[in-house]
Design an enzyme around this catalytic site. Structure first.
Site, PDB file in Angstrom:
ATOM      1  N   SER A  98      -4.561  -3.497  -2.130  1.00 54.35           N
ATOM      2  CA  SER A  98      -3.658  -2.400  -2.474  1.00 54.35           C
ATOM      3  C   SER A  98      -4.425  -1.315  -3.235  1.00 54.35           C
ATOM      4  CB  SER A  98      -2.455  -2.937  -3.265  1.00 54.35           C
ATOM      5  OG  SER A  98      -1.424  -1.977  -3.323  1.00 54.35           O
ATOM      6  N   GLU A 193      -3.276  -1.179   5.927  1.00 48.96           N
ATOM      7  CA  GLU A 193      -2.005  -1.759   5.502  1.00 48.96           C
ATOM      8  C   GLU A 193      -1.390  -0.837   4.461  1.00 48.96           C
ATOM      9  OE1 GLU A 193      -0.992  -3.297   2.363  1.00 48.96           O
ATOM     10  OE2 GLU A 193      -2.755  -2.443   1.411  1.00 48.96           O
ATOM     11  N   HIS A 258       0.995  -6.613   1.983  1.00 48.68           N
ATOM     12  CA  HIS A 258       1.915  -6.913   0.890  1.00 48.68           C
ATOM     13  C   HIS A 258       2.976  -7.958   1.218  1.00 48.68           C
ATOM     14  CE1 HIS A 258       0.086  -3.225  -0.658  1.00 48.68           C
ATOM     15  NE2 HIS A 258       0.619  -3.508  -1.838  1.00 48.68           N
TER      16      HIS A 258
END
Length: 286
Positions: A98, A193, A258
């Site tokens: 992330s 992502e 996630h």
């Protein structure tokens, strides 16, 4: 264990670090990890404190790996307080994803292999069978990982075979890096992502990267999870409409991101994309 981005919840960190200790690891939590920025509550401690703790952990010879506690936002703010060339001179294991993409990008660009995977306070991901086992295997028996996308299936969008270093990470962070001193144009197979980005925003991020020439040297694409979006089908349509014209082999549905199952992958490692398999061409960690 460091928190270069958002603040941590003590109870989640305790559960997460227990998984690591159960693997036989000794875990030391750096001082700023449980702090909070005086004025900006979405940050764990001041920028200089987070950066200093990361540098200390990275340079300390007794620490074999640096686990990030969580993402959120804030890593980019620490980069101006870090000497990335100094960091790149030490080959150490980094684990996170992330917002941690900002660190992966600068270290991968300088030849290091880093682990994009569950963080220390990501208790759901560490608690999932496949996510737990993959991270442990990459850390302790990397030669046993022969397909980075197994056992959770992916789907072919554009067939073909491609080779190159595995790069990328969080789409929003990669786009936010454009024009900064730490920007690194990828050459190889890119994984993407994100979380909480609706279809039109994903369109905007991909279009920004396309217009900048970011994909010019990309040889293959691995599309991971885009969770908490407004319309998953529309998100998939946007990604294909924007990226299929590149004409490179592409798969989607990879369990990376996630969602509860987040398969750890070694960014910076040479790999081969073959069908729906992502095959390491070298052991992930030496």
């Amino acid at each position: 264990m460091v928190a270069p981005a958002g603040p941590l919840k003590v109870e989640r960190l305790e559960i997460g670090t227990k998984y690591l200790r159960d693997w036989g690891l000794e875990v030391e939590v750096m001082p700023s990890a449980l702090g909070r920025h005086d004025k900006l509550p979405y940050l764990a401690s001041e920028d200089t404190a987070r950066a200093a703790d990361f540098r200390t952990a990275w340079l300390e010879a007794d620490f074999k790996a640096v686990f990030c506690g969580r993402g959120g936002y804030g890593v980019q703010r620490t980069l101006e307080h870090l000497d990335v060339e100094e960091l790149a001179g030490i080959d150490k294991i980094l684990v996170g994803f992330s917002d941690i993409t900002a660190l992966h990008e600068v270290l991968n660009a300088r030849g290091l292999v880093t682990i994009h995977g569950p963080m220390a306070a990501a208790v759901e991901q560490l608690g999932s069978e496949h996510g737990h086992d993959r991270l442990r295997d990459l850390l302790f028996t990397p030669e046993s990982v022969t397909d980075l996308l197994a056992p959770v299936g992916a789907r072919t969008v554009v067939p073909g075979t491609a080779e190159g270093r595995l790069l990328g990470g969080n789409l929003a962070l990669l786009a936010a890096s454009l024009g900064t001193p730490t920007f690194a144009k990828p050459a190889g197979i890119v994984v993407l992502e994100d979380v909480g980005e609706d279809a039109y925003r994903i369109d905007r991020l991909l279009t920004q990267l396309l217009r900048s020439g970011w994909f010019d040297e990309v040889s293959g694409l691995v599309i991971g999870d885009f969770t908490e979006a407004d319309d998953k089908d529309l998100v998939a349509e946007v990604i294909q409409e924007r990226l299929v014209p590149l004409g490179v082999p592409m798969i989607d549905g990879a369990a990376i991101g996630h969602a509860e199952v987040n398969l750890a992958i070694p960014l910076g490692l040479p790999v081969r994309l073959e069908g729906t398999s992502l095959i390491p061409l070298l052991p992930a960690l030496s």
